[in-house]
Write an enzyme that holds these catalytic residues in place. Structure first.
Site, PDB file in Angstrom:
ATOM      1  N   LYS A  53       0.841  -1.207   0.000  1.00 48.32           N
ATOM      2  CA  LYS A  53       0.000   0.000   0.000  1.00 48.32           C
ATOM      3  C   LYS A  53       0.875   1.256   0.000  1.00 48.32           C
ATOM      4  O   LYS A  53       0.594   2.227  -0.711  1.00 48.32           O
ATOM      5  CB  LYS A  53      -0.927  -0.011   1.229  1.00 48.32           C
ATOM      6  N   GLN A  97      -4.792  -1.680   9.642  1.00 53.70           N
ATOM      7  CA  GLN A  97      -4.664  -3.012   9.037  1.00 53.70           C
ATOM      8  C   GLN A  97      -5.215  -4.075   9.984  1.00 53.70           C
ATOM      9  O   GLN A  97      -4.884  -4.097  11.164  1.00 53.70           O
ATOM     10  CB  GLN A  97      -3.179  -3.267   8.708  1.00 53.70           C
ATOM     11  N   ASP A 120     -11.509   2.713   4.414  1.00 49.63           N
ATOM     12  CA  ASP A 120     -11.745   1.264   4.396  1.00 49.63           C
ATOM     13  C   ASP A 120     -13.249   0.955   4.391  1.00 49.63           C
ATOM     14  O   ASP A 120     -13.642  -0.189   4.174  1.00 49.63           O
ATOM     15  CB  ASP A 120     -11.150   0.678   5.686  1.00 49.63           C
TER      16      ASP A 120
HETATM   17  N1  GUN Z   1      -6.632  -6.971   6.036  1.00 48.61           N
HETATM   18  C1  GUN Z   1      -6.802  -7.630   4.868  1.00 48.61           C
HETATM   19  N2  GUN Z   1      -7.469  -6.867   3.992  1.00 48.61           N
HETATM   20  C2  GUN Z   1      -7.745  -5.703   4.611  1.00 48.61           C
HETATM   21  C3  GUN Z   1      -8.415  -4.509   4.214  1.00 48.61           C
HETATM   22  O1  GUN Z   1      -8.934  -4.364   3.105  1.00 48.61           O
HETATM   23  N3  GUN Z   1      -8.484  -3.532   5.154  1.00 48.61           N
HETATM   24  C4  GUN Z   1      -7.937  -3.688   6.388  1.00 48.61           C
HETATM   25  N4  GUN Z   1      -8.068  -2.693   7.247  1.00 48.61           N
HETATM   26  N5  GUN Z   1      -7.317  -4.766   6.783  1.00 48.61           N
HETATM   27  C5  GUN Z   1      -7.210  -5.765   5.895  1.00 48.61           C
END
Ligand code: GUN
Length: 298
Positions: A53, A97, A120
């Site tokens: 990311k 995350q 998110d």
């Molecule tokens: N862990 C795996 N995929 C995601 C996501 O799209 N957002 C977040 N916050 N954690 C994740």
């Protein structure tokens, strides 16, 4: 192989070019989109996602303002960090995350994010707005899945869609989004409590596997010509691989590809789109904050 392979990297490249142009338009107004990705602990898969990311953000001119905390960080510490980002005008989007270490209450942390910074799409406000079809942030993986289906030219109207998995991050939003009038799919939600999964999957014109169980979906679960989207990414041991593991999806790719009309690979399918849609949401957050997009928030 009968199926056309949907190349997530290619779809992501095109979408990122479009986002980059929006980031440049913001730069002309001296606005740099700021994205704070917070990682707690050192789970190898999460570290790899967060690094991906940050790298993709840099390529587009989005500032990575996040932090990494040790697994021992307390809930209070994390809450304070989220609140500080929430109050910081340079931060347009916040992503915590998941999963978090077990001593931290996930919902408590997510609830501290303002809806307009919740890129998110996981706060109660954004989930409610999504259900009501009000402007909102749609969670990144479901948004990416829909882009892949659209890019392949697969018809959703009148299609039978089966969503295999009911997580807040992926399954639940997809069930809701695909049943909107704009997609008009007839959606079946499946999960571990579903009886005779193979029979239900065989009815799917569009099958979205997001159960997190490697190899769960076999070739004989697939309807001929179906569009199969594999959201699963599980690390499985592979002594022959350089890293000692490889990524495996929820679908038996070779067997499914022999029957399906379209299929996404793992890796290189949904993964690149998840990151891309996060950048899309972060850019939209900056656009809203600076008045380019209507509305003060999500
Ligand atoms: N862990 C795996 N995929 C995601 C996501 O799209 N957002 C977040 N916050 N954690 C994740």
């Amino acid at each position: 192989m009968a199926a056309r392979v949907i190349d997530g990297k290619e779809v992501a490249r095109a979408k990122r070019a479009e986002i980059k142009a929006r980031v440049e338009a913001l730069a002309a107004r001296s606005v740099v989109p700021g994205l704070a990705v917070i990682l707690v602990g050192e789970d190898p898969a999460s570290v790899s996602y967060v690094t991906g990311k940050e790298k993709a953000s840099a390529e587009l001119g989005i500032a990575s303002l996040g932090r990494r905390l040790p697994a021992s960080a307390s809930e209070a510490e994390l809450l304070a960090l989220v609140r500080a980002y929430d109050a910081d005008p340079a931060v347009h989007g916040i992503l915590v995350q998941l999963p978090l270490p077990p001593h931290i209450d996930e919902r408590r942390i997510i609830s501290a994010i303002s809806p307009e910074k919740d890129v998110d799409g996981l706060t109660a406000a954004n989930v409610g707005r999504m259900l009501l079809e009000e402007p909102c942030f749609v969670p990144c993986t479901p948004a990416g899945v829909l882009e892949l289906i659209r890019s392949a030219g697969v018809e959703t109207r009148g299609a039978r869609a089966v969503v295999l998995g009911r997580s807040n991050l992926v399954g639940r939003p997809l069930v809701n989004l695909l049943s909107r009038k704009s997609y008009n799919a007839t959606v079946t939600a499946c999960h571990t409590g579903t009886l005779d999964l193979p029979a239900i999957c065989r009815e799917a014109d569009i099958l979205i596997a997001c159960a997190g169980r490697p190899g769960l979906v076999r070739g004989d679960w697939i309807k001929a010509g179906a569009c199969v989207i594999d959201v699963g990414v599980t690390r499985v041991e592979d002594p022959g691989a350089k890293a000692g593991f490889r990524l495996k999806g929820d679908v038996d790719f070779e067997a499914a590809a022999a029957v399906a009309g379209w299929i996404t690979p793992v890796p290189g399918g949904v993964g690149p789109m998840t990151i891309t849609m996060l950048l899309d949401n972060a850019t939209a957050a900056a656009e809203r904050a600076s008045g380019i997009l209507p509305g003060s928030g999500a």
